[in-house]
Design a protein around this motif. Structure first.
Motif, PDB file in Angstrom:
ATOM      1  N   PHE A 222       0.853  -1.195   0.000  1.00 49.63           N
ATOM      2  CA  PHE A 222       0.000   0.000   0.000  1.00 49.63           C
ATOM      3  C   PHE A 222       0.887   1.242   0.000  1.00 49.63           C
ATOM      4  O   PHE A 222       1.772   1.381   0.850  1.00 49.63           O
ATOM      5  N   ASP A 223       0.630   2.121  -0.952  1.00 52.01           N
ATOM      6  CA  ASP A 223       1.286   3.425  -0.974  1.00 52.01           C
ATOM      7  C   ASP A 223       0.439   4.369  -0.132  1.00 52.01           C
ATOM      8  O   ASP A 223      -0.603   4.847  -0.580  1.00 52.01           O
ATOM      9  N   GLU A 224       0.867   4.603   1.100  1.00 49.46           N
ATOM     10  CA  GLU A 224       0.139   5.491   2.018  1.00 49.46           C
ATOM     11  C   GLU A 224       0.870   6.828   2.168  1.00 49.46           C
ATOM     12  O   GLU A 224       0.760   7.508   3.194  1.00 49.46           O
ATOM     13  N   ILE A 247       3.589  -4.642   2.933  1.00 50.12           N
ATOM     14  CA  ILE A 247       4.514  -3.502   2.889  1.00 50.12           C
ATOM     15  C   ILE A 247       3.654  -2.246   2.747  1.00 50.12           C
ATOM     16  O   ILE A 247       2.659  -2.258   2.024  1.00 50.12           O
ATOM     17  N   PHE A 248       4.003  -1.170   3.437  1.00 52.89           N
ATOM     18  CA  PHE A 248       3.381   0.111   3.105  1.00 52.89           C
ATOM     19  C   PHE A 248       4.407   1.233   3.220  1.00 52.89           C
ATOM     20  O   PHE A 248       5.448   1.077   3.880  1.00 52.89           O
ATOM     21  N   THR A 249       4.125   2.318   2.527  1.00 54.58           N
ATOM     22  CA  THR A 249       5.062   3.438   2.509  1.00 54.58           C
ATOM     23  C   THR A 249       4.384   4.701   3.022  1.00 54.58           C
ATOM     24  O   THR A 249       3.177   4.882   2.883  1.00 54.58           O
ATOM     25  N   LEU A 250       5.198   5.570   3.622  1.00 55.04           N
ATOM     26  CA  LEU A 250       4.719   6.848   4.165  1.00 55.04           C
ATOM     27  C   LEU A 250       5.662   7.945   3.699  1.00 55.04           C
ATOM     28  O   LEU A 250       6.809   7.672   3.344  1.00 55.04           O
ATOM     29  N   ALA A 251       5.217   9.177   3.727  1.00 56.68           N
ATOM     30  CA  ALA A 251       6.129  10.296   3.488  1.00 56.68           C
ATOM     31  C   ALA A 251       5.447  11.609   3.872  1.00 56.68           C
ATOM     32  O   ALA A 251       5.593  12.064   5.008  1.00 56.68           O
ATOM     33  N   LYS A 252       4.697  12.171   2.938  1.00 58.13           N
ATOM     34  CA  LYS A 252       4.209  13.555   3.037  1.00 58.13           C
ATOM     35  C   LYS A 252       4.036  14.118   4.445  1.00 58.13           C
ATOM     36  O   LYS A 252       4.742  15.034   4.831  1.00 58.13           O
ATOM     37  N   GLY A 253       3.085  13.597   5.221  1.00 59.40           N
ATOM     38  CA  GLY A 253       2.766  14.215   6.499  1.00 59.40           C
ATOM     39  C   GLY A 253       3.678  13.808   7.644  1.00 59.40           C
ATOM     40  O   GLY A 253       3.530  14.292   8.756  1.00 59.40           O
ATOM     41  N   LEU A 254       4.625  12.920   7.384  1.00 56.70           N
ATOM     42  CA  LEU A 254       5.349  12.269   8.493  1.00 56.70           C
ATOM     43  C   LEU A 254       6.188  13.219   9.343  1.00 56.70           C
ATOM     44  O   LEU A 254       6.250  13.069  10.560  1.00 56.70           O
ATOM     45  N   ALA A 255       6.858  14.185   8.739  1.00 54.77           N
ATOM     46  CA  ALA A 255       7.670  15.096   9.553  1.00 54.77           C
ATOM     47  C   ALA A 255       7.201  16.543   9.401  1.00 54.77           C
ATOM     48  O   ALA A 255       7.956  17.483   9.653  1.00 54.77           O
ATOM     49  N   ALA A 262       9.137   6.735   4.553  1.00 56.33           N
ATOM     50  CA  ALA A 262       9.315   5.513   5.326  1.00 56.33           C
ATOM     51  C   ALA A 262       8.812   4.310   4.553  1.00 56.33           C
ATOM     52  O   ALA A 262       7.743   4.350   3.947  1.00 56.33           O
ATOM     53  N   LEU A 263       9.626   3.259   4.567  1.00 62.59           N
ATOM     54  CA  LEU A 263       9.265   1.967   4.007  1.00 62.59           C
ATOM     55  C   LEU A 263       9.001   1.062   5.199  1.00 62.59           C
ATOM     56  O   LEU A 263       9.884   0.879   6.043  1.00 62.59           O
TER      57      LEU A 263
END
Ligand SMILES: *Cc1c(COP(=O)(O)O)cnc(C)c1O
Length: 401
Positions: A222-224, A247-255, A262-263
């Motif tokens: 999942f691309d999250e 597996i899922f990925t994070l980015a935009k809102g994380l920091a 994040a993987l």
């Protein structure tokens, strides 16, 4: 500097990759931004789902300031306290067992693609390299992630693309099943598509995809990057479906605006990575992880997922009233604070420009969709200020000009 001087400098020295609105922001606080002329705006876009805590949130400012004064970078050759702590925080609040940090969404997705292929290679199935994605998806702008992105407009200029990606229509389980072969290693999708028009997948579909991946022995990614971290009213998009990805990925809102990706993966697949298999110079450095830790703790401690759900519902209800009153809206869709407004006419760019003129930042996707991705801290008063402005804009003359 004056705005016209900045624009001139940009045109002379910066690559011509963006259609920019003629505004330059100077500072922000909470839901609000001020441009260099002192004009105040309400931010309903959050830098495209990035500024999840709004602007200048004290917890984030303090974390970044403190960390910057101690240690910004040291490389992954050494242990990093907040890298381990942020990984722990993600794992303890998700279905993942292990995390790897990158610098962006595209890079996190590249990591997911590499991990999926390596998993099968190490299991003795080197032929399993194909990844199936969805039409209208968006997974990033690197060569592999544009190959994964099921939209021709991003792809055709850059052929030849990274091979072994194909895309199938959203919410069509039969099409997906037909596309799976002995060469397939993973299905990768956004539970709620962002850039492709704010298109949610259905519960039956996602449950069907999970069941199909189990039956065929392939991975579910999942691309999250956009829908994760409280954006949809739950911490992760997959939680709406009662299904867990491998597996899922994070980015935009994380920091909250500091670059990070994040993987995240279950142990059985994450363990395919051994030293030397993957890496990053900047990824997961002390400053990025300290910022990420501050943001994720704040999302959890201040119950911002709950606010996202509540305010998302309120905003959607108000938009549906505008739909009834104006006849200018065909559909309001999305989940939580990830909202797409499908307009009855192709005037999204004009509506966006008028919102900006009146002090509200919104986004548009193509000609007919307005999108809202406000900070997760949005309050009822911000919605109440925006709704009459949008209603007036939608009912005004000259939108088609
Ligand atoms: C924005 C986005 C990306 C790309 O993230 P970058 O940080 O711009 O590389 C990938 N996937 C989804 C779903 C996105 O919304």
């Amino acid at each position: 500097m004056q705005l016209n001087e900045i624009i001139e400098l940009d045109k002379k020295y910066y690559m011509n990759t963006f259609n920019r609105a003629p505004v330059c922001f100077e500072r922000g606080e909470g839901m609000y931004l001020w441009d260099i002329n002192g004009k105040k705006y309400t931010d309903l876009l959050a830098g495209i789902a990035v500024s999840s805590l709004g602007h200048s949130h004290p917890a984030l400012v303090q974390a970044i300031t403190e960390q910057a004064s101690k240690l910004i970078h040291c490389s992954n050759l050494y242990y990093i306290e907040y890298q381990a702590k942020l990984a722990q925080l993600i794992v303890e609040n998700s279905c993942a067992d292990k995390v790897f940090f990158a610098n962006s969404g595209a890079e996190a997705n590249e990591g997911a693609i590499k991990l999926a292929r390596l998993y099968f290679k190490k299991k003795g199935f080197p032929e399993k390299i194909e990844i199936i994605t969805l039409e209208k998806s968006f997974h990033g702008r690197t060569l592999a992630t544009i190959a994964a992105t099921g939209q021709e407009k991003y792809q055709k200029k850059y052929s030849p693309l990274t091979p072994k990606f194909l895309s199938v229509p959203i919410n069509d389980l039969e099409a997906l099943e037909k596309a799976i072969t002995q060469y397939t290693c993973a299905v990768m999708l956004e539970p709620i598509q962002g850039e492709g028009g704010v298109n949610p997948t259905t519960v039956e579909y996602i449950r069907g995809v999970r069941e199909l991946c189990n039956r065929k022995g392939i991975l579910l990614i999942f691309d999250e990057v956009q829908c994760g971290l409280g954006r949809t009213g739950k911490l992760f998009g997959y939680q709406h479906y009662g299904v867990e990805p491998d597996i899922f990925t994070l980015a935009k809102g994380l920091a909250g605006g500091f670059p990070i990706g994040a993987l995240c993966a279950k142990d059985f697949v994450a363990s395919a990575f051994e030293p030397g298999d993957h890496g990053s110079t900047f990824g997961g450095n002390p400053l990025a992880c300290r910022a990420g830790y501050a943001v994720l703790s704040t999302i959890l401690n201040e119950k911002l997922c709950e606010n996202s759900e509540r305010m998302g519902q309120y905003l959607t209800d108000q938009l549906n009233r505008v739909k009834e009153e104006t006849g200018m809206i065909v559909e309001v869709r999305g989940k939580g604070l990830m909202i797409g407004i499908q307009l009855a006419r192709p005037v999204a760019k004009a509506v966006n420009a008028k919102c900006l003129e009146q002090g509200f930042l919104v986004g548009n996707l193509g000609d007919s969709i307005i999108r809202l991705l406000p900070p997760l801290i949005i309050q009822k008063q911000d919605v109440d200020a925006f709704i009459p402005v949008l209603r007036n804009i939608l009912m005004s003359d000259g939108l088609d000009a």
